[in-house]
Write an enzyme that holds these catalytic residues in place. Structure first.
Site, PDB file in Angstrom:
ATOM      1  N   ASP A  33      -2.385  40.596 -28.514  1.00 49.22           N
ATOM      2  CA  ASP A  33      -3.430  40.503 -29.530  1.00 49.22           C
ATOM      3  C   ASP A  33      -3.348  39.170 -30.269  1.00 49.22           C
ATOM      4  O   ASP A  33      -4.353  38.549 -30.584  1.00 49.22           O
ATOM      5  CB  ASP A  33      -3.295  41.642 -30.551  1.00 49.22           C
ATOM      6  N   GLU A  35      -2.217  36.272 -29.168  1.00 44.22           N
ATOM      7  CA  GLU A  35      -2.723  35.180 -28.323  1.00 44.22           C
ATOM      8  C   GLU A  35      -4.257  35.193 -28.302  1.00 44.22           C
ATOM      9  O   GLU A  35      -4.911  34.156 -28.357  1.00 44.22           O
ATOM     10  CB  GLU A  35      -2.183  35.327 -26.891  1.00 44.22           C
ATOM     11  N   LYS A 115     -22.447  63.732 -18.900  1.00 49.03           N
ATOM     12  CA  LYS A 115     -23.514  63.519 -19.887  1.00 49.03           C
ATOM     13  C   LYS A 115     -22.831  63.136 -21.192  1.00 49.03           C
ATOM     14  O   LYS A 115     -22.196  63.956 -21.841  1.00 49.03           O
ATOM     15  CB  LYS A 115     -24.353  64.776 -20.065  1.00 49.03           C
ATOM     16  N   GLU A 176     -25.380  54.635 -22.835  1.00 53.20           N
ATOM     17  CA  GLU A 176     -25.115  55.370 -24.060  1.00 53.20           C
ATOM     18  C   GLU A 176     -24.084  54.619 -24.907  1.00 53.20           C
ATOM     19  O   GLU A 176     -23.070  54.164 -24.383  1.00 53.20           O
ATOM     20  CB  GLU A 176     -24.572  56.745 -23.662  1.00 53.20           C
ATOM     21  N   CYS A 435     -40.206  79.686 -60.665  1.00 48.31           N
ATOM     22  CA  CYS A 435     -38.862  79.798 -60.100  1.00 48.31           C
ATOM     23  C   CYS A 435     -38.240  78.416 -59.944  1.00 48.31           C
ATOM     24  O   CYS A 435     -38.778  77.565 -59.245  1.00 48.31           O
ATOM     25  CB  CYS A 435     -38.938  80.502 -58.742  1.00 48.31           C
TER      26      CYS A 435
HETATM   27  S1  IVH Z   1     -30.165  59.432 -17.410  1.00 49.60           S
HETATM   28  C1  IVH Z   1     -34.336  58.990 -16.156  1.00 49.60           C
HETATM   29  N1  IVH Z   1     -27.594  59.801 -17.535  1.00 49.60           N
HETATM   30  O1  IVH Z   1     -29.226  62.163 -22.277  1.00 49.60           O
HETATM   31  C2  IVH Z   1     -33.093  59.577 -16.703  1.00 49.60           C
HETATM   32  N2  IVH Z   1     -28.833  60.168 -19.505  1.00 49.60           N
HETATM   33  O2  IVH Z   1     -31.306  64.156 -22.445  1.00 49.60           O
HETATM   34  C3  IVH Z   1     -32.736  59.068 -18.042  1.00 49.60           C
HETATM   35  N3  IVH Z   1     -27.473  60.807 -21.444  1.00 49.60           N
HETATM   36  O3  IVH Z   1     -31.690  60.020 -23.550  1.00 49.60           O
HETATM   37  C4  IVH Z   1     -31.443  59.502 -18.591  1.00 49.60           C
HETATM   38  N4  IVH Z   1     -25.537  60.744 -20.441  1.00 49.60           N
HETATM   39  O4  IVH Z   1     -29.230  59.499 -24.044  1.00 49.60           O
HETATM   40  C5  IVH Z   1     -28.740  59.838 -18.207  1.00 49.60           C
HETATM   41  N5  IVH Z   1     -25.283  60.054 -17.481  1.00 49.60           N
HETATM   42  C6  IVH Z   1     -26.427  60.080 -18.155  1.00 49.60           C
HETATM   43  C7  IVH Z   1     -26.476  60.414 -19.527  1.00 49.60           C
HETATM   44  C8  IVH Z   1     -27.708  60.457 -20.167  1.00 49.60           C
HETATM   45  C9  IVH Z   1     -26.158  60.959 -21.587  1.00 49.60           C
HETATM   46  C10 IVH Z   1     -28.453  61.035 -22.522  1.00 49.60           C
HETATM   47  C11 IVH Z   1     -29.420  59.904 -22.724  1.00 49.60           C
HETATM   48  C12 IVH Z   1     -30.788  60.517 -22.606  1.00 49.60           C
HETATM   49  C13 IVH Z   1     -30.488  61.957 -22.850  1.00 49.60           C
HETATM   50  C14 IVH Z   1     -31.525  62.827 -22.161  1.00 49.60           C
END
Ligand code: IVH
Length: 680
Positions: A33, A35, A115, A176, A435
């Site tokens: 860190d 460096e 997700k 994300e 109220c």
């Molecule tokens: S793809 C055309 N992949 O989920 C497809 N979304 O419910 C567009 N999200 O607005 C989304 N992980 O914020 C995709 N591996 C992933 C994701 C992802 C989280 C979120 C994203 C999106 C929301 C939709």
């Protein structure tokens, strides 16, 4: 060889970004860190000495820029879609079947990934340089958070193009922004030490940090980014499968999820769901499910989109987390409209990423159905940002001395009677503007921008005015004076005078605003406008009974009933007359256009077939003349128009002695009246 200053700066930038990537994306630092800090400080010093050599892609820009007042709006080059959700294997199976059928194939290859539970953003790179970053917004237009995204250390400010065969004139990268669990814990520890508000979960912390108008704060928050796809691509061609696209992004030095896989068919999808489910707690960031995407892009294109979501992708969510706790008490809250909502106070329990201490019981029926009692052990659930709720009671753990909870007969806030309308699930306090629970909200609503628009009359002030008994009803606002106001907390003479001016100003209004400002249940802005233009005067409106109210376009029995209940409370009429006496007024409207129409308020029923026009046309011509067309014959019907093969409605009309018109008489009536109401 001695480097020139521009060469040294370029070299330092390259080195610092390389070490950023090693540290933040590969998790494999090559230097200490100290460096790293030395390189960073040398670059900072040079950029200060040679301002003309400063550049937006310099890693020094990651510390944030001057605060801004708002975020500007950005239209996305290609829309940012959302995903359809599945909560069961059956739904996933249906998705796979549909996909195979649409594509006419026996087996589908899917690209699958976690997700992420963060916020969607899009990053735009022009000629490899990060030029703009935006939130998803409504999917078409988002907010420009470029400055803030520059501070996210694993977002490359310049794409690594060394392994590329062709240049990339423009690419949008979708992904994300999230906060790693470890950074979230550290942030909350810091917040606690400073006595600042704690964040409920990493998602909220990430959202709060990304939407900072001061990007220096964002810079200190340790956000991370993970790419899950590409948006627009201009001047080059993206690879033909989703998995290859992620691979491609990774080559550009973009962080992409390591847990991604390519699988086959339903079995592959469900296997991945189980695998990630088991891994979930060990992942460094929070996820709320997995996402399945048809891997082949031309197959994706064939499947297309339905409204806001692609047909080629599916989010398979993990079940909402549940936890056990005990009900310490059941309280009843009173809302602005007087609705009584039972709420369970719970022994604190950690579920779905937050500590829950109360849960809504929705309404009396729900409470009865679940038979929740004080002292019960209950299972509570929380998913995403929704209010926690009690799922069920563990009856075997119920203490012996509990009793059923009954909703109070009088309002817990003002003591007025509680009423229950036959067609409503909820009980309401009848205290209206008396109220205190409703009073504050009623005042805020009355003063709101689309109502009487009293600038400066916000929540804190209303709390004080009501708390100190200076204001009980909206009419009392017009009795305030400088002396009374100036003694309030944080209220100088100048702001007191400004408020008085705003109150004075609000006296000149419109009938529509006035009606809206009364806060009658179910009467929103649009309905208030309809009412004002239909009745033209306040007296006409107040004296209209429910039948007459229902003649106003878009007003049905429910709205009509809330209006008449409102005016049947003498106190409300009193407040209205006080408001008028205080000088609240609006320009007189000419007798309303609707009232002048020749068939105003006449009720018609159409039955049988007309030879000269369709039923829709007959209806619309009648309505243009002010008439109302309903479906069934009753005492209130003025005319029944009987075409060929008229049936039971005609006999009912005869039974009730309602005037029946045949087609010829009907045409005559239309023609005459259309002539008499023609303009000029
Ligand atoms: S793809 C055309 N992949 O989920 C497809 N979304 O419910 C567009 N999200 O607005 C989304 N992980 O914020 C995709 N591996 C992933 C994701 C992802 C989280 C979120 C994203 C999106 C929301 C939709």
């Amino acid at each position: 060889m001695i480097e020139s200053v521009p060469q040294r700066i370029a070299h330092l930038r390259g080195e610092i970004e390389r070490h950023n990537y090693q540290y933040h994306t590969l998790d494999d630092p090559l230097i200490t860190d100290a460096e790293f800090d030395a390189l960073f400080r040398e670059l900072q010093t040079l950029e200060i000495q040679y301002p003309s050599l400063a550049s937006s892609d310099s890693p020094t820009q990651r510390v944030g820029a001057a605060p801004r007042l708002t975020f500007s709006k950005v239209e996305h080059r290609s829309p940012m879609f959302s995903l359809n959700n599945a909560f069961s294997e059956a739904e996933v199976k249906a998705f796979d079947v549909r996909t195979r059928e649409t594509l006419s194939v026996a087996d589908v290859e899917y690209s699958v990934e976690p997700k992420f539970d963060g916020l969607a953003v899009t990053l735009t790179y022009r000629d490899g340089l990060f030029v703009q970053g935006a939130t998803r917004g409504d999917g078409v237009v988002g907010e420009d958070v470029t400055q803030n995204l520059r501070t996210v250390r694993n977002i490359p400010l310049r794409l690594d193009s060394r392994q590329l065969a062709e240049p990339i004139p423009l690419i949008e990268i979708r992904g994300e922004v999230l906060m790693f669990k470890i950074d979230f814990i550290a942030l909350n520890r810091q917040q606690a030490a400073k006595g600042d508000k704690l964040f409920a979960n990493p998602r909220n912390a990430a959202a709060g940090s990304l939407r900072q108008l001061n990007s220096r704060i964002t810079s200190n928050r340790h956000l991370s980014f993970l790419a899950y796809g590409a948006g627009a691509a201009e001047g080059f061609i993206l690879p033909g499968t989703h998995a290859e696209q992620l691979e491609f992004l990774q080559k550009l030095s973009m962080p992409v999820p390591q847990e991604r896989r390519v699988v086959n068919g339903l079995g592959g999808l469900l296997g991945y769901y189980r695998e990630i489910g088991e891994l979930r707690n060990k992942l460094p960031y929070e996820i709320d499910g997995v996402v399945y995407k048809v891997n082949n892009i031309s197959q994706q294109t064939r499947l297309g989109y339905v409204s806001r979501a692609p047909r080629f992708a599916l989010a398979h969510k993990f079940p909402a987390e549940e936890a056990l706790t005990t009900v310490l008490d059941i309280e009843v809250q009173v809302g602005r409209t007087g609705a009584l909502t039972p709420v369970a106070r719970l022994a604190p329990v950690f579920v779905g990423g937050v500590t829950v201490t109360n849960a809504t019981l929705h309404n009396e029926d729900e409470l009865r159905r679940k038979d929740i009692r004080i002292g019960d052990t209950v299972s509570v659930r929380r998913a995403g940002d929704v209010i926690p709720e009690v799922v069920s009671v563990l009856l075997e753990q119920r203490p012996v001395d509990t009793c059923e909870f009954n909703m109070p007969q009088t309002c817990p806030v003002c003591g007025a009677h509680v009423i229950k309308l036959p067609d409503e699930a909820i009980r309401r306090c009848s205290g209206g503007l008396f109220c205190p629970a409703q009073r504050k909200q009623a005042l805020l609503h009355f003063a709101s921008r689309r109502a009487l628009d009293i600038e400066g009359l916000g929540e804190k002030l209303v709390d004080q005015l009501v708390g100190q008994q200076l204001v009980h009803t909206p009419a009392d606002l017009y009795k305030l004076n400088l002396l009374a106001l100036a003694q309030l907390e944080r209220m100088g003479e100048k702001s007191a005078q400004n408020l008085l001016d705003a109150i004075e100003h609000s006296k000149q209004t419109t009938l529509a605003r006035f009606i809206y400002a009364l806060g009658i249940r179910n009467v929103g802005e649009a309905t208030a406008k309809e009412l004002a233009s239909y009745f033209a005067t306040l007296d006409n409106f107040i004296s209209a009974d429910e039948t007459r109210l229902q003649l106003v376009p878009d007003i049905g029995p429910v709205v009509a009933q809330s209006i008449s209940t409102f005016f049947s409370e003498p106190h409300n009429i009193e407040v209205i007359s006080q408001l008028c006496a205080a000088g609240v007024q609006w320009p007189e409207q000419a007798e309303s256009a609707v009232q002048l129409l020749p068939l105003n308020a006449k009720i018609f029923v159409l039955t049988g077939t007309l030879a000269s026009m369709s039923r829709d046309e007959a209806k619309s011509r009648l309505e243009k003349l002010g008439a109302r067309v309903t479906g069934s014959v009753s005492q209130k019907t003025d005319y029944v128009v009987a075409g060929a093969e008229a049936g039971s409605k005609l006999s009912k009309a005869r039974d009730l002695n309602v005037t029946v018109l045949d087609e010829q008489q009907f045409m005559q009536l239309l023609n005459q009246n259309e002539l008499s109401s023609a303009p000029g």
